[in-house]
Design a protein around this motif. Sequence first.
Motif, PDB file in Angstrom:
ATOM      1  N   ALA B   5      -3.852   1.758   0.140  1.00 57.49           N
ATOM      2  CA  ALA B   5      -2.783   2.392   0.896  1.00 57.49           C
ATOM      3  C   ALA B   5      -3.276   3.027   2.182  1.00 57.49           C
ATOM      4  N   SER B   6      -4.372   2.542   2.726  1.00 58.10           N
ATOM      5  CA  SER B   6      -4.823   3.116   3.984  1.00 58.10           C
ATOM      6  C   SER B   6      -5.510   2.050   4.823  1.00 58.10           C
ATOM      7  N   LEU B  63       0.415  -2.839   2.857  1.00 65.98           N
ATOM      8  CA  LEU B  63      -0.107  -1.775   1.999  1.00 65.98           C
ATOM      9  C   LEU B  63       0.118  -2.073   0.520  1.00 65.98           C
TER      10      LEU B  63
END
Lengths: 397, 307
Positions: B5-6, B63
């Motif tokens: 998620a980054s 993501l």
Amino acid sequence: MALTANLVVFGRLLRSVGLDIATAETITAIDAVQRVGLSRRDDVYHALRASLVRRHDDIPVFDAAFAAFWQDHGERWGRRDLRAIGEPRAGVSIQIEAVLPETDASAEEAEDETPSDRPLPVGELRTSSSAETLRDHDFADMTPSELADARQALDALTWHPGERRSRRWAPGDGPRLDLRRAFRRSLTTGELLELPRRARRVVRRPLVVFCDVSGSMERYARMLLHFAHALTRSRQRVEAFTFSTRLTRITRELGARRIDDALAAAARRVPDWSGGTRIGEALRAFHVHWARYVLRRGAVVLVISDGWDRGDPAMLRHEVARLQRSCHRLIWLSPLLGTADYRPLTRGLVAALPFVDDFLPARTLRNLEDLARHLNTLPARRTPRRTAVDPQKALAP
Amino acid sequence: MTALASFTAVDDVQARLAREGYVADRGLATTIFLAVTLRRPLFLEGEAGVGKTSVATALASTLGSDLIRLQCYEGLDVAHAVYEWDYARQLLELRILEASADVDRDDARRELFSDRYLLKRPLLRSLEGAPGRPPVLLVDEIDRADEEFEGYLLELLSEYRVSIPELGTIAAVEPPVVVLTSNRTREVHDALKRRCLYHWIEYPSFEKELAIVRGKVPRAGEALARQVTALVQELRTAELYKSPGISETLDWVSALVALERDSLDPATIDDTLGVVLKAREDIEAMTGDRLQGLMGRAMLQGVRHSG
């Protein structure tokens, strides 16, 4: 630390050229630059822009400030440049001002052009009873002190250009059941005794004002801009434009609280004060560039012009028809209307009038009072539109 | 925060979005990188059809997150944006409870206002992301909503919590990645924008738009893709009531592929112009000489870029 100091100075620079930047944004900017790193100039640029700019209109100002502050090192952009800056701030801010359109010098110039707009010495101020005698004076014949009185009288008028039902529902006497309240009440009483209802909320109509500032309107334009300013102050939703050979948006300038500041700022923005008029082209520019942003949700539109038009009448006709189709009510104000021998025969007016809902005078204070009354009692429904005579429609298959 | 998620860097954003078929220029990629890294809402403005909404779609698939979309409109309220009680089922349950012999009023109330009768709308759902898997919340066309809703949204975006009087407060374990879009039909309140990172999306350059066309309509021939892209780019410089967006370019190319054309000619343009231009006045203006002129310039541009 050097980076932080530089960005604080940069934030201050942006503030000095009119961007509204709070400390929180500067902190975000510092954080953002640290995350993207200093190796690429365009990354630093975008990181700062994303955190410091909030309006598309502000991007050119930001770009100029960025270019001047983080001087253009081209390929040699590197860590050292960001750290080395910070001292030459004074020099930099001068550079910026040269890039930006509005400077103090031009403000002074604008004031020199309009000596009558200067506030009058206190001794010359008159009582409101003298405004009473002014009510039927033609604006064009007024002395500067009479104009000042007229302006004061204008400020006292209340404007209320109609309302429309919004699509937001609120507790009230309307057609929709408020099930949430009904259910909660039934839990306390044990019965569905009454059914609370919801009604559509009523909101004020936005107002869009176009003011002709061409040569033939010169004697009236400033008074009518003052009128536009009075409108702005009484309600939030006023969009204002001036036109002669081209269209200028002066909404932000008119937002200034003091009338003289507002008019001076507006005068600076208007490039062709007292030139010829091309109403059709100005309205077309409005439709292409602005209508989608500012003409919305049942607006009331005021066009203030004597209709002396040097443009193409067919285009004017077409654009006025379009304007009428996209607003709730189109009102044309002419300072010439109401003089004894006046007939609306100018080419521009002949083309435009079939698509205008109200054609009203704007020559005296009394005219504007009547206009206020007219706006305050505007019917909720649109007037029937003359679509049948729209030449474009007639041509369509 | 897990790696999923980054993003590690701006290049990472660009590369991973490209894999999802979204062509992002450096500026947009930088802003997305910062929005995800600093976990700030991303505020996207631009003309209609420049691909604001697809940023959120592409970001969600990049993501590996759920996309939760909230379309705004005037009058949008808490009942449609956050939550609503399922009154019909509540009333039914109430009747059943009443029919049974002894009902404790407090028990009934607790039962009726429990999770089971709560209809969760997009904003509430966006707070339910599992740790390490923040959903992407798309608040589409915020300029269509009214100030009341903006105020509510501002509160939500600063706290990431919703309080429901009957149930208590629901706070996000993993705040969502928020994307707001605006067509600028009105100025959105400053306070809301201050919470966000702002990015203005321009119309794409010729190269960028051509890359998008190639990616989305692979069946189009190279010549056709170039010509249509170049002509749409020219149309955007003409003063039109409604300038064509990227989706119009894609629609036009697709239409021409369906018609089995491999290049543009005046007759074809005439027949299909309605796919790109959506205002009658614009179509009427684009005839004869004016269109010829634009086509000429478009052809030149196509050649120049290929050379």
